[in-house]
Structures are given as C-alpha cells and as structure tokens.
Design an enzyme around this catalytic site. Structure first.
Site, short mmCIF file in Angstrom:
data_model
loop_
_atom_site.label_atom_id
_atom_site.label_comp_id
_atom_site.label_asym_id
_atom_site.label_seq_id
_atom_site.Cartn_x
_atom_site.Cartn_y
_atom_site.Cartn_z
N SER A 31 60.43 1.10 -41.05
CA SER A 31 60.64 0.15 -40.04
C SER A 31 61.97 -0.64 -40.43
CB SER A 31 59.66 -0.79 -39.65
OG SER A 31 58.36 -0.21 -39.47
N HIS A 62 55.85 9.25 -30.72
CA HIS A 62 56.64 8.96 -31.68
C HIS A 62 56.83 10.43 -32.33
CE1 HIS A 62 56.85 4.57 -32.05
NE2 HIS A 62 56.06 4.89 -30.73
N HIS A 84 51.35 7.86 -42.70
CA HIS A 84 50.58 6.78 -43.15
C HIS A 84 48.99 7.41 -43.57
CE1 HIS A 84 53.72 4.43 -40.99
NE2 HIS A 84 53.60 3.84 -42.36
N TYR A 86 46.79 5.23 -43.20
CA TYR A 86 45.78 4.41 -42.41
C TYR A 86 45.74 5.15 -40.93
CZ TYR A 86 50.19 2.42 -40.29
OH TYR A 86 51.56 2.40 -39.69
N GLU A 87 46.62 5.90 -40.74
CA GLU A 87 46.52 6.87 -39.47
C GLU A 87 45.33 7.85 -39.62
OE1 GLU A 87 50.53 8.00 -37.74
OE2 GLU A 87 51.00 7.45 -39.80
N ALA A 114 58.71 -1.72 -44.44
CA ALA A 114 58.81 -3.15 -43.96
C ALA A 114 57.38 -3.73 -44.81
CB ALA A 114 58.40 -3.21 -42.55
N MET A 212 51.95 -0.95 -46.42
CA MET A 212 50.98 -0.05 -46.10
C MET A 212 51.58 1.38 -46.49
SD MET A 212 49.18 -1.63 -42.79
CE MET A 212 48.76 -3.39 -42.61
N SER A 213 52.42 1.33 -46.99
CA SER A 213 53.23 2.58 -47.32
C SER A 213 53.70 3.02 -48.82
CB SER A 213 54.41 3.11 -46.31
OG SER A 213 55.29 2.28 -46.38
N ASN A 236 57.69 -10.46 -42.63
CA ASN A 236 57.09 -11.49 -42.48
C ASN A 236 56.50 -12.13 -43.81
OD1 ASN A 236 55.36 -8.86 -42.33
ND2 ASN A 236 53.90 -10.40 -42.62
N HIS A 248 52.08 -7.34 -35.47
CA HIS A 248 52.66 -6.16 -35.38
C HIS A 248 54.21 -6.53 -34.79
CE1 HIS A 248 53.92 -2.16 -36.57
NE2 HIS A 248 54.21 -1.70 -35.15
N1 HPA Z 1 51.02 -6.81 -44.89
C1 HPA Z 1 51.02 -5.29 -44.98
N2 HPA Z 1 51.72 -4.45 -44.62
C2 HPA Z 1 53.09 -4.89 -43.97
C3 HPA Z 1 53.05 -6.44 -43.64
C4 HPA Z 1 52.30 -7.32 -44.21
O1 HPA Z 1 52.02 -8.47 -44.48
N3 HPA Z 1 54.24 -6.61 -42.96
C5 HPA Z 1 54.77 -5.43 -42.65
N4 HPA Z 1 53.92 -4.37 -43.26
#
Ligand code: HPA
Length: 273
Positions: A31, A62, A84, A86-87, A114, A212-213, A236, A248
């Site tokens: 991202s 996508h 990912h 999680y997908e 990200a 998460m990656s 964030n 998100h």
């Molecule tokens: N946690 C997990 N994965 C993320 C976050 C987060 O705060 N921000 C962007 N990807």
C-alpha cells in the site's frame, strides 16, 4: 507442495520468455507504492491470470500483475498485488512469487508494506526501514517438506535484512531529505486489527511496527539466500495508542499521502543497487 520445482520451472519459463532479461531487483509494491509502476519505463505487464501456476488474487476487480521494465537505469520486476495469508491463501501461495523471482535469477528483493506504528515516537506518514522482524505469530512458510534445491532445512535468520541494503536506503533518504525511521516489524495474521493489549505486548517484545504481510516473503527469500530490504509506511498508530478506532480507510488515505515520498525513495535506492 507436490512438484513445486516443476511448477516453478514452468512459471519462470513463461515469464522469461516475455521479459527476456534477468532483472536486477524484484520489488513487492505494498500500500502506498502502487504508483511506482508509473515510473517504470519500457514496461511489459504480465497479468497473474496469464501466468502458469501463479496464484490468483481473491479480491474482485483487483487484478494483480508483474511489471517488468527500467527504473533509474536498473531492470526491475515489480509485483503489483500481493497474496496475504488473511485472504485465505495457503502459505505456499503467499510465497510462490518469491520462489519465482529466484528461479528468474533475481537475488535482491525490496519488500514494502503499510504498517501500524507500535513505537509511540512514530508519526503516521513516516517511513521505517525494517532492521529485523518478529515472526512468532506467523505460520512458517517453510513448514513441511524441505526443497534442498532452494535452501537448507534450518535456514539462518540472523541477518534477515541486508546491512548493505539498509545503508543504501539510509543514504538515499538522507540525499532526498527524507526523515526516515528504522525498527522492528512484527507480523500479525489479521485481518482484524490488533487489540490494545496485543500492541502493548508487541511493544514489550521489542516491536516498532505491526502489519499483516512481509514476514512470510522475507523468510522464503532468506531460505534461498536472497538479499532483502524492507520498508514500512507507517499509516496509522497501532491500536490503543490514540483514543480512536482503527480503520482501513485511514491506512489507504495515509498511504496515498505518502506515495510521492515513498516512490522517490525506492527509485533512488534502486539507482544505487
Ligand atoms: N495493524 C496491522 N496491520 C496494519 C496496520 C495495523 O495497525 N496498519 C496497516 N497495516
């Protein structure tokens, strides 16, 4: 995993036939880095759906693709759209592209993502060079039969992120006047964001950022002795640090704001490889 080597050979053959060169570096566009693809010249785009044995993206609309071309005088193979865990992908699928990169003769990998800031000294919008990671909450992608052709049963992880590449990245940031952070990335499975208690625990463990990656891909790259550089975009503050919920949209919004800085940094790094 059955016939992995044969599948890799077929996949690599298909890609080689199109790109007709050995890329200097592979880049996973996380991202906030999607626009890097616009800076690649003399592009050849290869949709995942056309590549034999390549995993397919699960998000409708996508479509993922490999993008080969020149960036600042270097031959790059960029991956737009990653897989990912999680997908619902198996770890084999998550890390398959990395094994394809190696089969193409690539020995350097830049991974971007990200991430949430766990270190309270961080500010959203900052970039963090990854110096090490915490994989304790990640299913290991090397579980199961070991392919000795790819690497050892028990690979060393003491230098997961290449010191020389880290230095190049630091120098690039300096040259561009970008205030860069460095730190430890911790993997969490997602897709739910972490709880404040989990973030406090991660901070106690030494984490500076959470995402998460990346970790499965890096373990797989290091299994095959590829040199890795990792960069996180802190989109964030992680859960519980600020008195506000996570979403998100914030991740996407910060990613977009940082895109120009992120793209110029990675382009500069590539020119120095
Ligand atoms: N946690 C997990 N994965 C993320 C976050 C987060 O705060 N921000 C962007 N990807």
């Amino acid at each position: 995993m059955k016939d992995l080597m044969k599948r890799l050979e077929k996949t690599a053959e298909y890609v080689k036939d199109i790109i007709k060169a050995t890329p200097d570096v592979a880049i996973i566009l996380g991202s906030g880095l999607g626009n890097l693809a616009d800076s690649i010249e003399n592009k050849k785009e290869i949709p995942y759906k056309d590549i034999p044995h390549f995993p397919q993206t699960t998000v409708p609309g996508h479509d993922g693709k490999l993008i080969f071309g020149e960036l600042n005088g270097k031959k790059v193979l960029a991956m737009k759209g990653r897989f990912h865990y999680y997908e619902g992908n198996d770890m084999d699928a998550v890390v398959y592209p990395i094994r394809v990169f190696k089969a193409l003769g690539i020995d350097k990998l830049i991974v971007t993502n990200a991430a949430g800031g766990v270190n309270t000294g961080f500010t959203p919008g900052e970039l963090m060079i990854i110096t090490d990671h915490i994989s304790l909450f990640c299913e290991n992608p090397l579980r199961g039969e070991n392919y000795d052709e790819l690497g050892p049963r028990f690979p060393d992880m003491s230098c997961a992120y290449d010191k020389e590449l880290i230095n190049i990245a630091m120098d690039s940031a300096k040259a561009l006047g970008i205030d860069i952070k460095s730190g430890i990335y911790s993997y969490c499975k997602g897709p739910s964001f972490e709880t404040p208690a989990e973030i406090r625990a991660l901070r106690t463990l030494g984490a500076d950022a959470v995402g998460m990656s990346t970790v499965p891909e890096v373990i797989t790259a290091r299994h095959m002795k590829m040199k890795v550089l990792g960069i996180s975009c802190i989109t964030n503050m992680a859960a519980g640090i600020l008195d506000q919920p996570l979403n998100h949209e914030e991740v996407l919004e910060t990613g977009k704001q940082v895109e120009k800085k992120f793209v110029s940094l990675v382009s500069h790094i590539v020119s120095k490889l």
